[in-house]
Scaffold this motif. Structure first.
Motif, mmCIF file in Angstrom:
data_model
loop_
_atom_site.group_PDB
_atom_site.id
_atom_site.type_symbol
_atom_site.label_atom_id
_atom_site.label_comp_id
_atom_site.label_asym_id
_atom_site.label_seq_id
_atom_site.Cartn_x
_atom_site.Cartn_y
_atom_site.Cartn_z
ATOM 1 N N PHE A 152 0.829 -1.213 0.000
ATOM 2 C CA PHE A 152 0.000 0.000 0.000
ATOM 3 C C PHE A 152 0.863 1.263 0.000
ATOM 4 O O PHE A 152 0.535 2.247 -0.664
ATOM 5 N N LEU A 153 1.967 1.241 0.731
ATOM 6 C CA LEU A 153 2.886 2.386 0.735
ATOM 7 C C LEU A 153 3.495 2.607 -0.646
ATOM 8 O O LEU A 153 3.676 3.748 -1.086
ATOM 9 N N LEU A 154 3.800 1.496 -1.344
ATOM 10 C CA LEU A 154 4.344 1.611 -2.703
ATOM 11 C C LEU A 154 3.308 2.200 -3.657
ATOM 12 O O LEU A 154 3.643 3.021 -4.528
ATOM 13 N N ILE A 155 2.040 1.785 -3.488
ATOM 14 C CA ILE A 155 0.968 2.348 -4.320
ATOM 15 C C ILE A 155 0.801 3.833 -4.029
ATOM 16 O O ILE A 155 0.645 4.654 -4.942
ATOM 17 N N THR A 156 0.846 4.196 -2.749
ATOM 18 C CA THR A 156 0.727 5.604 -2.364
ATOM 19 C C THR A 156 1.852 6.435 -2.969
ATOM 20 O O THR A 156 1.627 7.547 -3.484
ATOM 21 N N ALA A 157 3.074 5.902 -2.944
ATOM 22 C CA ALA A 157 4.213 6.607 -3.532
ATOM 23 C C ALA A 157 4.021 6.791 -5.037
ATOM 24 O O ALA A 157 4.285 7.873 -5.592
ATOM 25 N N SER A 158 3.532 5.732 -5.711
ATOM 26 C CA SER A 158 3.302 5.823 -7.162
ATOM 27 C C SER A 158 2.287 6.906 -7.489
ATOM 28 O O SER A 158 2.490 7.715 -8.402
ATOM 29 N N TYR A 159 1.196 6.946 -6.726
ATOM 30 C CA TYR A 159 0.147 7.923 -7.013
ATOM 31 C C TYR A 159 0.561 9.343 -6.619
ATOM 32 O O TYR A 159 0.032 10.311 -7.179
ATOM 33 N N THR A 160 1.477 9.477 -5.691
ATOM 34 C CA THR A 160 2.009 10.797 -5.376
ATOM 35 C C THR A 160 2.727 11.383 -6.595
ATOM 36 O O THR A 160 2.514 12.550 -6.970
ATOM 37 N N PHE A 161 3.558 10.549 -7.244
ATOM 38 C CA PHE A 161 4.256 10.991 -8.461
ATOM 39 C C PHE A 161 3.269 11.195 -9.610
ATOM 40 O O PHE A 161 3.424 12.128 -10.415
ATOM 41 N N ILE A 162 2.267 10.306 -9.704
ATOM 42 C CA ILE A 162 1.278 10.413 -10.789
ATOM 43 C C ILE A 162 0.504 11.725 -10.677
ATOM 44 O O ILE A 162 0.329 12.456 -11.667
ATOM 45 N N ILE A 163 0.017 12.039 -9.469
ATOM 46 C CA ILE A 163 -0.763 13.268 -9.273
ATOM 47 C C ILE A 163 0.085 14.494 -9.578
ATOM 48 O O ILE A 163 -0.371 15.454 -10.223
ATOM 49 N N ALA A 164 1.341 14.469 -9.140
ATOM 50 C CA ALA A 164 2.242 15.600 -9.415
ATOM 51 C C ALA A 164 2.438 15.781 -10.913
ATOM 52 O O ALA A 164 2.459 16.919 -11.420
ATOM 53 N N ALA A 165 2.571 14.668 -11.643
ATOM 54 C CA ALA A 165 2.762 14.748 -13.098
ATOM 55 C C ALA A 165 1.497 15.221 -13.804
ATOM 56 O O ALA A 165 1.552 16.022 -14.740
ATOM 57 N N VAL A 166 0.339 14.739 -13.355
ATOM 58 C CA VAL A 166 -0.926 15.104 -13.994
ATOM 59 C C VAL A 166 -1.223 16.588 -13.804
ATOM 60 O O VAL A 166 -1.729 17.257 -14.716
ATOM 61 N N LEU A 167 -0.925 17.117 -12.621
ATOM 62 C CA LEU A 167 -1.194 18.533 -12.353
ATOM 63 C C LEU A 167 -0.354 19.459 -13.226
ATOM 64 O O LEU A 167 -0.695 20.641 -13.401
ATOM 65 N N LYS A 168 0.735 18.938 -13.794
ATOM 66 C CA LYS A 168 1.579 19.738 -14.682
ATOM 67 C C LYS A 168 1.046 19.770 -16.115
ATOM 68 O O LYS A 168 1.534 20.553 -16.942
ATOM 69 N N ILE A 169 0.065 18.901 -16.406
ATOM 70 C CA ILE A 169 -0.527 18.877 -17.752
ATOM 71 C C ILE A 169 -1.390 20.126 -17.929
ATOM 72 O O ILE A 169 -2.271 20.415 -17.112
ATOM 73 N N HIS A 170 -1.156 20.894 -18.976
ATOM 74 C CA HIS A 170 -1.861 22.160 -19.180
ATOM 75 C C HIS A 170 -3.282 21.945 -19.685
ATOM 76 O O HIS A 170 -4.185 22.712 -19.358
ATOM 77 N N SER A 171 -3.499 20.902 -20.476
ATOM 78 C CA SER A 171 -4.820 20.650 -21.047
ATOM 79 C C SER A 171 -5.743 20.009 -20.013
ATOM 80 O O SER A 171 -5.379 19.015 -19.374
ATOM 81 N N ALA A 172 -6.947 20.575 -19.861
ATOM 82 C CA ALA A 172 -7.931 20.009 -18.937
ATOM 83 C C ALA A 172 -8.370 18.624 -19.400
ATOM 84 O O ALA A 172 -8.572 17.712 -18.592
ATOM 85 N N ALA A 173 -8.499 18.459 -20.727
ATOM 86 C CA ALA A 173 -8.887 17.151 -21.272
ATOM 87 C C ALA A 173 -7.794 16.117 -21.010
ATOM 88 O O ALA A 173 -8.087 14.958 -20.706
ATOM 89 N N GLY A 174 -6.553 16.546 -21.113
ATOM 90 C CA GLY A 174 -5.436 15.637 -20.848
ATOM 91 C C GLY A 174 -5.402 15.208 -19.393
ATOM 92 O O GLY A 174 -5.150 14.039 -19.080
ATOM 93 N N ARG A 175 -5.642 16.170 -18.480
ATOM 94 C CA ARG A 175 -5.681 15.828 -17.053
ATOM 95 C C ARG A 175 -6.818 14.866 -16.748
ATOM 96 O O ARG A 175 -6.644 13.901 -16.006
ATOM 97 N N GLN A 176 -7.978 15.117 -17.354
ATOM 98 C CA GLN A 176 -9.127 14.246 -17.105
ATOM 99 C C GLN A 176 -8.872 12.843 -17.633
ATOM 100 O O GLN A 176 -9.237 11.853 -16.987
ATOM 101 N N ARG A 177 -8.254 12.737 -18.813
ATOM 102 C CA ARG A 177 -7.956 11.428 -19.399
ATOM 103 C C ARG A 177 -6.955 10.667 -18.527
ATOM 104 O O ARG A 177 -7.099 9.464 -18.295
ATOM 105 N N ALA A 178 -5.960 11.370 -18.009
ATOM 106 C CA ALA A 178 -4.962 10.724 -17.151
ATOM 107 C C ALA A 178 -5.580 10.245 -15.843
ATOM 108 O O ALA A 178 -5.320 9.131 -15.384
ATOM 109 N N PHE A 179 -6.430 11.085 -15.242
ATOM 110 C CA PHE A 179 -7.066 10.693 -13.983
ATOM 111 C C PHE A 179 -8.047 9.536 -14.194
ATOM 112 O O PHE A 179 -8.195 8.659 -13.340
ATOM 113 N N SER A 180 -8.738 9.524 -15.348
ATOM 114 C CA SER A 180 -9.725 8.469 -15.590
ATOM 115 C C SER A 180 -9.079 7.096 -15.726
ATOM 116 O O SER A 180 -9.689 6.083 -15.371
#
Length: 311
Positions: free
Chosen positions: A211-239
């Motif tokens: 679970f800690l490894l999953i949490t670490a992965s999603y911490t990096f994922i969320i940080a990367a997604v928030l850097k995406i400028h396109s709202a559609a791109g962020r939504q696609r990544a989160f989905s």
């Protein structure tokens, strides 16, 4: 023949089953219906991923592997539960109980490890998209799936051998539907604190660390997604991650409640309900979550059903 000081023919008796005929009949029908849906849903996912070329990607390979493990995971205990509902004497030998525990805990641990692998797959896909085809090769995917099953069964074997080498009290009644760790540990007549700590270490390796490894992965994922400028791109990544994250919370929440807690909070009725959630509920909800929130999976399953109906 003996295992430690125990006869392999020694029997345990399950005490959680209803005794009233009407309750037994309704329980049998309810569990049978849920089990049928579990097998049907997970088999459909496996078949769809195998037959649809567009789904031959690491993400869907891991999803198919997760469904395959859950088919085996439920097969370890659910048919035995159905038989016991109908039987008047709901007993199991020591060897049968140990075997059931090995595969139930082992495949359940493999389930947890596969969710870690799926989180890593999403991390590479979102945080390092250019390196994704090079890193997530078919060989690596196969090795990761095999390793998750082997490590899960190895940890389960060690834990089960340890538990069944301990002296049991004269009481042979298990306040549960099958041989799970907490109710079986209640029958041990020994220094419970030391043995509980040993079980907690095994549970930590199989639940808390992944679970800690999953949490670490999603911490990096969320940080990367928030850097995406396109709202559609962020939504696609989160989905692409939302379905997996929902399954993670459901799976790890139930497992943590059962195995990462002090024995003083043990409650037979409460544990029986929670065990039904992660034995029947999670394998049932996983196919629904992944198909209802994934248009590609819905389309693939629709085509599989259409081909079968017309053939």
């Amino acid at each position: 023949m003996t295992w430690g000081n125990h006869s392999l023919l020694m029997e345990f008796v399950f005490l959680a089953y209803p005794s009233h005929p009407e309750l037994r009949a309704s329980s049998f029908l309810g569990v049978s219906l849920v089990y049928t849906l579990i097998i049907s849903g997970n088999v459909l996912i496996v078949v769809a991923i195998q037959t649809e070329t567009r789904l031959h990607t690491p993400m869907y390979y891991f999803l198919g592997s997760l469904s395959g493990v859950e088919i085996c995971y439920t097969a370890v205990v659910v048919p035995h539960i159905l038989i016991n509902i109908l039987k008047s004497q709901k007993a199991i030998t020591l060897l049968g109980c140990a075997t059931q525990m090995i595969f139930f805990i082992g495949l359940g641990s493999a389930d947890c490890f596969l969710l870690v692998i799926m989180a890593y797959d999403r991390y590479v896909a979102i945080c390092h998209p250019l390196w994704y085809p090079i890193i997530m090769t078919l060989t690596l995917c196969v090795h990761l799936v095999v390793a998750s099953v082997v490590i899960g069964l190895f940890l389960s074997l060690q834990l089960t051998v340890f538990i069944f080498s301990l002296p049991f009290c004269q009481t042979r009644g298990i306040e549960h539907f099958f041989c799970d760790v907490p109710p079986v540990m209640r029958l041990v007549c020994a220094n419970s604190h030391i043995h509980e700590q040993s079980v907690l270490v095994a549970a930590t390796l199989a639940i808390a660390v992944p679970f800690l490894l999953i949490t670490a992965s999603y911490t990096f994922i969320i940080a990367a997604v928030l850097k995406i400028h396109s709202a559609a791109g962020r939504q696609r990544a989160f989905s692409t991650c939302s379905s997996h994250l929902t399954v993670v919370l459901l799976q790890y929440g139930c497992c943590a409640f059962m195995y990462l807690r002090p024995s003083s909070s043990y409650s037979p009725k409460q544990d029986q309900f929670i065990s039904l959630v992660y034995t029947l509920g999670t394998p049932l909800f996983n196919p629904l979550i992944y198909t209802l929130r994934n248009s590609e999976m819905k389309g693939a399953i629709r085509r599989v059903l259409t081909r079968n109906c017309f053939s």
